[in-house]
Design an enzyme around this catalytic site. Structure first.
Site, PDB file in Angstrom:
ATOM      1  N   GLU A 143    -102.677 -12.757 -58.325  1.00 53.95           N
ATOM      2  CA  GLU A 143    -104.018 -13.186 -57.797  1.00 53.95           C
ATOM      3  C   GLU A 143    -103.825 -14.779 -57.904  1.00 53.95           C
ATOM      4  O   GLU A 143    -104.471 -15.412 -56.955  1.00 53.95           O
ATOM      5  CB  GLU A 143    -105.068 -12.887 -58.954  1.00 53.95           C
ATOM      6  CG  GLU A 143    -105.393 -11.448 -58.744  1.00 53.95           C
ATOM      7  CD  GLU A 143    -106.407 -10.846 -59.722  1.00 53.95           C
ATOM      8  OE1 GLU A 143    -107.604 -11.001 -59.342  1.00 53.95           O
ATOM      9  OE2 GLU A 143    -106.060 -10.955 -61.033  1.00 53.95           O
TER      10      GLU A 143
ATOM     11  N   GLU B 292    -103.604  -3.496 -62.193  1.00 54.74           N
ATOM     12  CA  GLU B 292    -104.679  -3.490 -63.453  1.00 54.74           C
ATOM     13  C   GLU B 292    -105.140  -2.118 -63.639  1.00 54.74           C
ATOM     14  O   GLU B 292    -105.717  -1.816 -64.764  1.00 54.74           O
ATOM     15  CB  GLU B 292    -105.513  -4.446 -62.981  1.00 54.74           C
ATOM     16  CG  GLU B 292    -105.483  -5.866 -63.132  1.00 54.74           C
ATOM     17  CD  GLU B 292    -104.949  -6.511 -62.028  1.00 54.74           C
ATOM     18  OE1 GLU B 292    -104.112  -5.841 -61.032  1.00 54.74           O
ATOM     19  OE2 GLU B 292    -104.652  -7.785 -61.896  1.00 54.74           O
TER      20      GLU B 292
HETATM   21  N1  CAA Z   1     -98.981  -9.571 -71.143  1.00 56.44           N
HETATM   22  C1  CAA Z   1     -98.360  -9.728 -72.206  1.00 56.44           C
HETATM   23  N2  CAA Z   1     -97.162  -9.284 -72.412  1.00 56.44           N
HETATM   24  C2  CAA Z   1     -96.635  -8.842 -71.512  1.00 56.44           C
HETATM   25  C3  CAA Z   1     -97.131  -8.634 -70.188  1.00 56.44           C
HETATM   26  C4  CAA Z   1     -98.417  -9.146 -69.925  1.00 56.44           C
HETATM   27  N3  CAA Z   1     -99.015  -8.967 -68.705  1.00 56.44           N
HETATM   28  N4  CAA Z   1     -96.276  -8.039 -69.394  1.00 56.44           N
HETATM   29  C5  CAA Z   1     -95.192  -7.655 -70.253  1.00 56.44           C
HETATM   30  N5  CAA Z   1     -95.268  -8.080 -71.237  1.00 56.44           N
HETATM   31  C6  CAA Z   1     -94.175  -8.147 -72.348  1.00 56.44           C
HETATM   32  C7  CAA Z   1     -94.013  -6.673 -72.856  1.00 56.44           C
HETATM   33  O1  CAA Z   1     -94.907  -6.355 -73.676  1.00 56.44           O
HETATM   34  C8  CAA Z   1     -92.720  -7.063 -73.441  1.00 56.44           C
HETATM   35  O2  CAA Z   1     -92.796  -7.634 -74.902  1.00 56.44           O
HETATM   36  P1  CAA Z   1     -91.876  -7.212 -75.929  1.00 56.44           P
HETATM   37  O3  CAA Z   1     -90.563  -7.643 -75.306  1.00 56.44           O
HETATM   38  O4  CAA Z   1     -92.344  -8.010 -77.097  1.00 56.44           O
HETATM   39  O5  CAA Z   1     -91.832  -5.902 -76.209  1.00 56.44           O
HETATM   40  C9  CAA Z   1     -92.045  -8.045 -72.671  1.00 56.44           C
HETATM   41  O6  CAA Z   1     -93.130  -8.647 -71.969  1.00 56.44           O
HETATM   42  C10 CAA Z   1     -90.873  -7.371 -71.629  1.00 56.44           C
HETATM   43  O7  CAA Z   1     -91.737  -6.435 -70.916  1.00 56.44           O
HETATM   44  P2  CAA Z   1     -90.900  -4.966 -70.510  1.00 56.44           P
HETATM   45  O8  CAA Z   1     -90.363  -4.658 -71.586  1.00 56.44           O
HETATM   46  O9  CAA Z   1     -91.931  -4.305 -69.873  1.00 56.44           O
HETATM   47  O10 CAA Z   1     -89.877  -5.686 -69.304  1.00 56.44           O
HETATM   48  P3  CAA Z   1     -89.412  -5.003 -67.787  1.00 56.44           P
HETATM   49  O11 CAA Z   1     -88.422  -5.942 -67.323  1.00 56.44           O
HETATM   50  O12 CAA Z   1     -89.112  -3.651 -68.352  1.00 56.44           O
HETATM   51  O13 CAA Z   1     -90.812  -5.146 -67.130  1.00 56.44           O
HETATM   52  C11 CAA Z   1     -92.712  -6.152 -66.171  1.00 56.44           C
HETATM   53  C12 CAA Z   1     -91.390  -6.311 -66.626  1.00 56.44           C
HETATM   54  C13 CAA Z   1     -92.687  -5.294 -64.692  1.00 56.44           C
HETATM   55  C14 CAA Z   1     -93.283  -7.200 -65.552  1.00 56.44           C
HETATM   56  C15 CAA Z   1     -93.755  -5.147 -66.984  1.00 56.44           C
HETATM   57  O14 CAA Z   1     -93.661  -5.693 -68.252  1.00 56.44           O
HETATM   58  C16 CAA Z   1     -94.869  -5.088 -66.518  1.00 56.44           C
HETATM   59  O15 CAA Z   1     -95.169  -4.066 -65.892  1.00 56.44           O
HETATM   60  N6  CAA Z   1     -95.996  -5.750 -67.239  1.00 56.44           N
HETATM   61  C17 CAA Z   1     -97.444  -5.603 -67.076  1.00 56.44           C
HETATM   62  C18 CAA Z   1     -97.807  -6.151 -65.717  1.00 56.44           C
HETATM   63  C19 CAA Z   1     -99.336  -5.878 -65.527  1.00 56.44           C
HETATM   64  O16 CAA Z   1     -99.702  -4.890 -65.819  1.00 56.44           O
HETATM   65  N7  CAA Z   1     -99.890  -7.195 -65.253  1.00 56.44           N
HETATM   66  C20 CAA Z   1    -101.385  -7.183 -65.031  1.00 56.44           C
HETATM   67  C21 CAA Z   1    -101.680  -7.611 -66.291  1.00 56.44           C
HETATM   68  S1  CAA Z   1    -103.771  -7.409 -66.237  1.00 56.44           S
HETATM   69  C22 CAA Z   1    -104.296  -8.859 -65.163  1.00 56.44           C
HETATM   70  O17 CAA Z   1    -103.445  -9.510 -64.894  1.00 56.44           O
HETATM   71  C23 CAA Z   1    -106.038  -8.716 -65.200  1.00 56.44           C
HETATM   72  C24 CAA Z   1    -106.469  -9.712 -64.359  1.00 56.44           C
HETATM   73  O18 CAA Z   1    -106.618  -9.569 -63.151  1.00 56.44           O
HETATM   74  C25 CAA Z   1    -106.889 -11.188 -64.930  1.00 56.44           C
END
Ligand code: CAA
Length: 692
Positions: free
Chosen positions: A105, A125
């Site tokens: 975004e 999301e």
């Molecule tokens: N917020 C907080 N922590 C997050 C995070 C997030 N958005 N994304 C990842 N993390 C954390 C994980 O919990 C993990 O923490 P720990 O090491 O303490 O367990 C660490 O980051 C690494 O994450 P992964 O183990 O998943 O690492 P990866 O390399 O396998 O994957 C990734 C990376 C593809 C970014 C994956 O973490 C992912 O899909 N994250 C979520 C993405 C997501 O859903 N984003 C949308 C958030 S909601 C939003 O943004 C709403 C809005 O419109 C305002």
């Protein structure tokens, strides 16, 4: 204090680098850092353009999910995006890694966008039960059209920047030093006198909003997941984007985002996200080192062995498939090449990749061929004594340090470990079908399994893109499944029908009801899995009765349902109702009625109670590990969070009281585990046990 956003100036360009490992989530510190950096850049007459880039491995992967459910600290992400968009100097977003959710975004709010060729972007999301709440639902369709935007937002899938249709978002895709390219891009803008280009002013794809509403959003409405709240809200927001002025669309999005965030579905989905990541944490591993894996040995000629061999080949390992006869070896080789051919057909790999995989594959009719393997997975199902013999043989054949894995379910890992001279190298692995799709696997440790062995299996599973879950001595999933099925059988015994139970559980969100699932599994497979059944003094044997009547599940044309005629026409069958009625009559059972809610409650309570037993016995480490297994192995609805989370939501005190009431019928099965007492008395929930 370490700054979350670094401010530097390079020849009239302010470079804001986000530094918040591991994924640069847009926490309060990052949001404040962006706004401060932007203000500084806008207030400095020497700065003519701004570049926003992620430090480390990625552009922000989203809002900081850990902040959800807490009061929002200014500046909100929508405000950050608006300030970027309204900036008076051009803002360039430079994307690498994964720009997801709020991260994307921010990209949409920037005036210009460039990306590294390997970057991916997306709006996931929906997988957290929410919607893009920082302008994503309004800006993405303005740039890419509603169809592309809805595809992204309703599937949540990340899109490579090189994918067809993705280029509308990016002014350039670069191969090389992204920061350098971004600064050069910004300097070009300055020299060409180009100012801000605001997404809010674009109307691509909305030429005729009303036609669009009928043709596009209504079509998506038909296919969106009906039981989930967020998909419909996303569709409504895109309609708002088409029909309302930008600021009104944003306000609509904001209130829909808030509605979504407050649902129990979103809480459950966020729980599932963290549960998956927590599962892979093995705090007992202090010094464990993963051993190098080059060659994987696979024993067996069945479907599991072939699937394991294929996914290992797809990951680039050498694979030796060993059986004990020439015929079995030939069969294994032909199955594996068939599966590779299928993978090519389904475009999971290219023909060249399949050819290369085959070149890394050998087959043998003797276990001796496994002597060079770094890890050996026995994928056969045999009686414990025969399994022990195999492990004794492997002990003599395998090279030093090879990890010996029992991947055929139901054997006791400690017994197998004792059959070898290196019990620390022995472990069991419970893989779930379909192997390519299922995202979870249980690592079943024995008493002596070494840290290095565990670390090796974890790294093996991570390479296969599976969440590893620790289990001790026996598996988690089959025990919960057995409890679920037994609860269903008790309901049918007491007066429900398999069809009503299935309907109720599909209403709960399961992909299939328990009896449909049994049909698809086939009764022979389900009977062979009965070793994992949970404690009970009696088990109604409906499957046995149906078998005696010539029914064996879907493949035989008849199970609990009739599968005759067209493959899609699954019908209920009065003969099954009659068999069950006769069973009740023989056992003097006076049938009573069950509502769908009562069925759902009993099934859930049975799963949660079995989960509590697994925790007390030390088989499962955390309630959230059980949730992860059930979501990925048995289609438990993710938006219910898994059985332990769903039990928390249902209320543990109430569930304990209900279990006590059910226990009057079958005490051994229904009596609430001590953990229920403990949690209920202390006003706690299972989630409180989800420690790292
Ligand atoms: N917020 C907080 N922590 C997050 C995070 C997030 N958005 N994304 C990842 N993390 C954390 C994980 O919990 C993990 O923490 P720990 O090491 O303490 O367990 C660490 O980051 C690494 O994450 P992964 O183990 O998943 O690492 P990866 O390399 O396998 O994957 C990734 C990376 C593809 C970014 C994956 O973490 C992912 O899909 N994250 C979520 C993405 C997501 O859903 N984003 C949308 C958030 S909601 C939003 O943004 C709403 C809005 O419109 C305002």
């Amino acid at each position: 204090m370490v700054q979350a956003v670094l401010f530097e100036i390079e020849d009239n360009v302010a470079v804001l680098t986000i530094k918040s490992p591991p994924v640069n989530a847009l926490s309060h510190a990052v949001r404040s850092g962006i706004v401060d950096g932007l203000d500084r850049a806008l207030g400095d007459d020497d700065v003519k353009a701004v570049v926003l880039i992620g430090g480390g491995r990625t552009f922000p992967a989203g809002a900081d999910i850990r902040e959800f459910g807490h009061p929002v600290q200014d500046p909100w992400l929508p405000e950050v995006c608006n300030r970027l968009e309204m900036a008076s100097k051009p803002v360039v977003a430079a994307v690498h890694g994964t720009a997801l959710g709020g991260g994307f975004e921010v990209v949409l709010a920037a005036h210009y966008r460039i990306a590294d060729k390997d970057a991916r972007f997306g709006l996931p999301e929906v997988t957290l039960g929410i919607l893009p709440g920082a302008g994503g639902t309004q800006r993405a369709p303005r740039l890419a059209g509603a169809k592309f935007a809805l595809d992204m937002m309703l599937t949540g899938r990340p899109v490579p920047v090189t994918a067809p249709g993705a280029k509308v978002f990016f002014d350039a895709v670069v191969d090389g030093d992204l920061r350098k390219e971004a600064v050069a891009f910004a300097q070009n803008l300055i020299s060409e006198g180009k100012g801000p280009r605001r997404t809010r002013d674009q109307r691509i794809g909305f030429e005729d909003p009303h036609a669009y509403q009928n043709e596009v959003t209504n079509r998506y409405r038909m296919v969106a997941r009906q039981q989930e709240y967020a998909p419909e809200q996303i569709i409504r927001c895109v309609e708002a984007a088409a029909l309302l002025p930008f600021d009104q669309g944003l306000a609509f999005e904001r209130s829909s985002f808030q509605d979504c965030l407050e649902t129990s579905q979103s809480a459950a989905l966020r729980h599932a996200f963290f549960a998956e990541r927590r599962a892979g944490k093995f705090p007992e591993l202090k010094t464990g080192q993963a051993r190098e894996l080059n060659t994987i040995g696979v024993i067996g000629a069945g479907g599991l062995a072939a699937s394991v061999a294929v996914i290992c080949l797809q990951e680039g390992w050498h694979v030796v498939a060993a059986t004990t006869t020439v015929r079995a070896a030939e069969h294994a080789a032909s199955e594996i090449s068939k599966l590779l051919g299928g993978a090519v057909m389904r475009k999971h790999m290219t023909q060249t990749e399949a050819d290369e995989a085959l070149a890394r594959f050998t087959t043998a009719s003797d276990l001796v061929a496994l002597s060079e393997a770094d890890m050996i997975l026995d994928c056969t199902i045999r009686p414990p004594s025969a399994k022990r013999d195999v492990f004794t043989q492997l002990d003599a054949i395998a090279k030093e340090g090879a990890v010996l894995v029992d991947a055929g379910a139901h054997s006791k890992v400690n017994l197998l470990a004792q059959a070898t001279g290196a019990p620390g190298d022995v472990v069991a692995l419970h893989l779930y079908a379909p192997l390519r799709v299922s995202k979870v696997a249980e690592i079943v440790l024995g008493g002596n399994t070494s840290e290095d062995t565990v670390a090796t299996v974890i790294s093996f599973l991570r390479k296969l893109d599976k969440f590893p879950v620790r289990a001790k001595n026996e598996q988690i999933g089959p025990r919960i499944l057995a409890a679920y099925r037994l609860a269903a059988d008790y309901i049918v015994e007491a007066g429900g029908t398999p069809y009503l139970v299935d309907q109720a559980m599909r209403g709960f969100g399961m992909n299939l009801g328990p009896y449909q699932a049994l049909d698809y599994e086939g009764f022979e497979a389900s009977l062979s899995a009965q070793g994992s059944a949970c404690r009970a003094s009696h088990q109604p044997d409906f499957v046995g009765r149906l078998q005696a009547a010539g029914r064996n599940g879907a493949r035989s044309g008849k199970g609990f349902y009739l599968y005759e005629g067209k493959p899609a026409s699954v019908q209920q069958d009065p003969e099954v109702i009659e068999l069950i009625r006769a069973y009740r009559e023989e056992n003097g059972i006076d049938p009573r009625g069950f509502s769908e809610d009562a069925i759902r409650y009993r099934c859930l309570a049975a799963m949660a109670n079995e989960g509590a037993r697994l925790l007390r016995e030390g088989v499962a480490r955390r309630p959230s590990d059980i949730d992860t297994v059930m979501i990925h192995a048995f289609g438990f609805p993710r938006w219910q969070g898994g059985p332990m989370k769903a039990a928390d939501n249902a209320g543990l005190l109430h569930m304990k009281v209900e279990l006590e009431r059910f226990a009057r019928e079958e005490p051994k099965f229904w009596t609430p585990d001590r953990i229920f007492d403990h949690l209920a008395k202390n006003g706690k929930v299972f989630d409180d046990l989800n420690t790292q």
